[in-house]
Scaffold this motif. Sequence first.
Motif, PDB file in Angstrom:
ATOM      1  N   PRO A  29       0.825  -1.109  -0.233  1.00  0.00           N
ATOM      2  CA  PRO A  29      -0.080   0.030   0.052  1.00  0.00           C
ATOM      3  C   PRO A  29       1.003   1.392   0.083  1.00  0.00           C
ATOM      4  N   PRO A  30       0.496   2.458  -0.404  1.00  0.00           N
ATOM      5  CA  PRO A  30       1.046   3.566  -0.649  1.00  0.00           C
ATOM      6  C   PRO A  30       1.166   4.363   0.845  1.00  0.00           C
ATOM      7  N   TYR A  31       0.468   3.827   1.845  1.00  0.00           N
ATOM      8  CA  TYR A  31       0.632   4.604   2.892  1.00  0.00           C
ATOM      9  C   TYR A  31       1.229   4.085   4.200  1.00  0.00           C
ATOM     10  N   PRO A  32       1.423   4.671   5.360  1.00  0.00           N
ATOM     11  CA  PRO A  32       2.354   3.958   6.282  1.00  0.00           C
ATOM     12  C   PRO A  32       1.109   2.997   7.158  1.00  0.00           C
ATOM     13  N   ASN A  33      -0.094   3.440   7.236  1.00  0.00           N
ATOM     14  CA  ASN A  33      -1.227   2.799   7.941  1.00  0.00           C
ATOM     15  C   ASN A  33      -2.265   2.177   6.809  1.00  0.00           C
ATOM     16  N   VAL A  34      -2.679   1.264   7.554  1.00  0.00           N
ATOM     17  CA  VAL A  34      -3.971   0.519   6.523  1.00  0.00           C
ATOM     18  C   VAL A  34      -5.057   0.801   7.536  1.00  0.00           C
ATOM     19  N   GLY A  35      -6.029   1.491   6.839  1.00  0.00           N
ATOM     20  CA  GLY A  35      -7.322   1.447   7.481  1.00  0.00           C
ATOM     21  C   GLY A  35      -8.315   0.290   7.516  1.00  0.00           C
ATOM     22  N   GLY A  36      -8.714   0.185   8.999  1.00  0.00           N
ATOM     23  CA  GLY A  36      -9.684  -0.969   9.136  1.00  0.00           C
ATOM     24  C   GLY A  36     -10.718  -0.734  10.157  1.00  0.00           C
ATOM     25  N   ALA A  37     -11.442  -2.018  10.408  1.00  0.00           N
ATOM     26  CA  ALA A  37     -12.608  -1.868  11.496  1.00  0.00           C
ATOM     27  C   ALA A  37     -12.081  -2.620  12.687  1.00  0.00           C
ATOM     28  N   LEU A  38     -12.355  -2.145  13.797  1.00  0.00           N
ATOM     29  CA  LEU A  38     -12.080  -3.046  14.976  1.00  0.00           C
ATOM     30  C   LEU A  38     -13.183  -3.399  15.555  1.00  0.00           C
ATOM     31  N   LEU A  39     -13.209  -4.633  15.761  1.00  0.00           N
ATOM     32  CA  LEU A  39     -14.358  -5.627  16.364  1.00  0.00           C
ATOM     33  C   LEU A  39     -14.006  -5.259  17.793  1.00  0.00           C
ATOM     34  N   GLY A  40     -14.508  -4.666  18.610  1.00  0.00           N
ATOM     35  CA  GLY A  40     -13.898  -4.010  19.885  1.00  0.00           C
ATOM     36  C   GLY A  40     -14.645  -5.003  20.978  1.00  0.00           C
ATOM     37  N   ARG A  41     -15.953  -5.115  20.983  1.00  0.00           N
ATOM     38  CA  ARG A  41     -16.724  -6.275  22.048  1.00  0.00           C
ATOM     39  C   ARG A  41     -17.465  -7.165  21.362  1.00  0.00           C
ATOM     40  N   LEU A  42     -17.264  -7.984  21.969  1.00  0.00           N
ATOM     41  CA  LEU A  42     -18.307  -9.126  21.298  1.00  0.00           C
ATOM     42  C   LEU A  42     -18.791 -10.118  22.652  1.00  0.00           C
ATOM     43  N   ALA A  43     -20.221 -10.356  22.965  1.00  0.00           N
ATOM     44  CA  ALA A  43     -20.430 -11.121  23.906  1.00  0.00           C
ATOM     45  C   ALA A  43     -21.791 -11.508  23.630  1.00  0.00           C
ATOM     46  N   VAL A  44     -22.277 -12.880  24.182  1.00  0.00           N
ATOM     47  CA  VAL A  44     -23.512 -13.488  24.016  1.00  0.00           C
ATOM     48  C   VAL A  44     -23.895 -13.856  25.340  1.00  0.00           C
ATOM     49  N   SER A  45     -25.221 -13.772  25.602  1.00  0.00           N
ATOM     50  CA  SER A  45     -25.643 -13.893  27.233  1.00  0.00           C
ATOM     51  C   SER A  45     -25.289 -15.459  27.414  1.00  0.00           C
ATOM     52  N   GLY A  46     -25.205 -15.731  28.804  1.00  0.00           N
ATOM     53  CA  GLY A  46     -24.759 -16.938  29.218  1.00  0.00           C
ATOM     54  C   GLY A  46     -25.911 -18.143  28.821  1.00  0.00           C
ATOM     55  N   ALA A  47     -27.042 -17.900  28.926  1.00  0.00           N
ATOM     56  CA  ALA A  47     -28.019 -18.799  28.611  1.00  0.00           C
ATOM     57  C   ALA A  47     -27.846 -19.398  27.156  1.00  0.00           C
ATOM     58  N   LEU A  48     -27.299 -18.320  26.246  1.00  0.00           N
ATOM     59  CA  LEU A  48     -27.419 -18.763  24.754  1.00  0.00           C
ATOM     60  C   LEU A  48     -26.098 -19.246  24.339  1.00  0.00           C
ATOM     61  N   GLN A  49     -25.078 -19.004  25.206  1.00  0.00           N
ATOM     62  CA  GLN A  49     -23.780 -19.467  24.607  1.00  0.00           C
ATOM     63  C   GLN A  49     -23.592 -21.027  24.243  1.00  0.00           C
ATOM     64  N   GLY A  50     -22.930 -21.019  23.264  1.00  0.00           N
ATOM     65  CA  GLY A  50     -22.462 -22.637  22.435  1.00  0.00           C
ATOM     66  C   GLY A  50     -23.554 -22.949  21.781  1.00  0.00           C
ATOM     67  N   ARG A  51     -24.391 -21.923  21.331  1.00  0.00           N
ATOM     68  CA  ARG A  51     -25.587 -22.409  20.135  1.00  0.00           C
ATOM     69  C   ARG A  51     -25.132 -21.793  18.856  1.00  0.00           C
ATOM     70  N   GLY A  52     -23.659 -21.285  18.640  1.00  0.00           N
ATOM     71  CA  GLY A  52     -23.703 -20.750  17.285  1.00  0.00           C
ATOM     72  C   GLY A  52     -23.847 -18.981  17.040  1.00  0.00           C
ATOM     73  N   PHE A  53     -24.407 -18.375  18.385  1.00  0.00           N
ATOM     74  CA  PHE A  53     -24.737 -16.939  18.086  1.00  0.00           C
ATOM     75  C   PHE A  53     -23.398 -16.285  18.165  1.00  0.00           C
ATOM     76  N   GLY A  54     -22.523 -16.543  18.862  1.00  0.00           N
ATOM     77  CA  GLY A  54     -21.208 -15.916  18.739  1.00  0.00           C
ATOM     78  C   GLY A  54     -20.505 -15.981  17.203  1.00  0.00           C
ATOM     79  N   LYS A  55     -20.589 -16.931  16.672  1.00  0.00           N
ATOM     80  CA  LYS A  55     -20.349 -17.124  15.094  1.00  0.00           C
ATOM     81  C   LYS A  55     -21.183 -16.469  14.318  1.00  0.00           C
ATOM     82  N   LEU A  56     -22.475 -16.383  14.536  1.00  0.00           N
ATOM     83  CA  LEU A  56     -23.389 -15.527  13.851  1.00  0.00           C
ATOM     84  C   LEU A  56     -23.168 -14.027  13.879  1.00  0.00           C
ATOM     85  N   LEU A  57     -22.843 -13.501  15.250  1.00  0.00           N
ATOM     86  CA  LEU A  57     -22.302 -12.257  15.419  1.00  0.00           C
ATOM     87  C   LEU A  57     -21.096 -11.739  14.628  1.00  0.00           C
ATOM     88  N   VAL A  58     -20.101 -12.617  14.830  1.00  0.00           N
ATOM     89  CA  VAL A  58     -18.913 -12.412  14.159  1.00  0.00           C
ATOM     90  C   VAL A  58     -18.938 -12.222  12.440  1.00  0.00           C
TER      91      VAL A  58
END
Length: 162
Positions: free
Chosen positions: A82-111
């Motif tokens: 690239p022609p610039y010293p930095n590359v622009g991107g997006a930060l996936l800063g926070r991610l969470a799924v409520s405990g009752a729903l974890q392990g059912r694919g919702f984290g993957k769905l959100l990402v």
Amino acid sequence: MSLPGFMIAPLDAAYPCAAFDCGNEEMNAYARNRLLVEHTHRVAGACVLLCPPDRTVHGFFTLSPTETQTTRAIAAGVIESPPYPNVGGALLGRLAVSGALQGRGFGKLLVTHAIKTCIENPMRPRCIVVDAKDDALCTWYVANWAFMRLSPDRRRMVLRLR
Ligand SMILES: CC(C)(COP(=O)(O)OP(=O)(O)OC[C@H]1O[C@@H](n2cnc3c(N)ncnc32)[C@H](O)[C@@H]1OP(=O)(O)O)[C@@H](O)C(=O)NCCC(=O)NCCS
């Protein structure tokens, strides 16, 4: 990918987060006290997992602009020359799924939804960046979306968007 009965939507003040519980106290405090404030003030944009007609927030992710040093991005295969010293991107800063729903694919769905959101963004970020909480989650990001570590001694990971 979708899970019947659920939807992902931009955060709105009408969606309560006060009782959110993912089992991580820091993330719970963020969800309850900061999520809507940061979304409202454009610090980070939040999308939430809902199960209509219920408006309770069952999960969320945040996105905000970030930059990555070009040399690091080349080393990780995110870009070629690239022609610039930095590359622009997006930060996936926070991610969470409520405990009752974890392990059912919702984290993957959100990402996956966050990645799609970035690909479709008219600002066309070059990559999506995430700071994985631990090594097991690093493996999760590699296995499901082929995120790459920017360096072996840090858990900052990056995925090139095409
Ligand atoms: C991380 C999190 C969002 C995953 O959501 P989820 O809905 O449980 O994830 P999914 O059901 O889509 O995926 C489950 C997979 O993630 C893995 N996983 C979930 N949480 C994990 C953790 N803390 N460490 C390592 N792996 C984890 C599971 O082993 C499972 O692996 P598999 O796909 O090989 O079966 C959720 O556990 C969470 O909210 N944790 C608390 C907040 C947090 O740690 N956020 C930081 C994210 S960097």
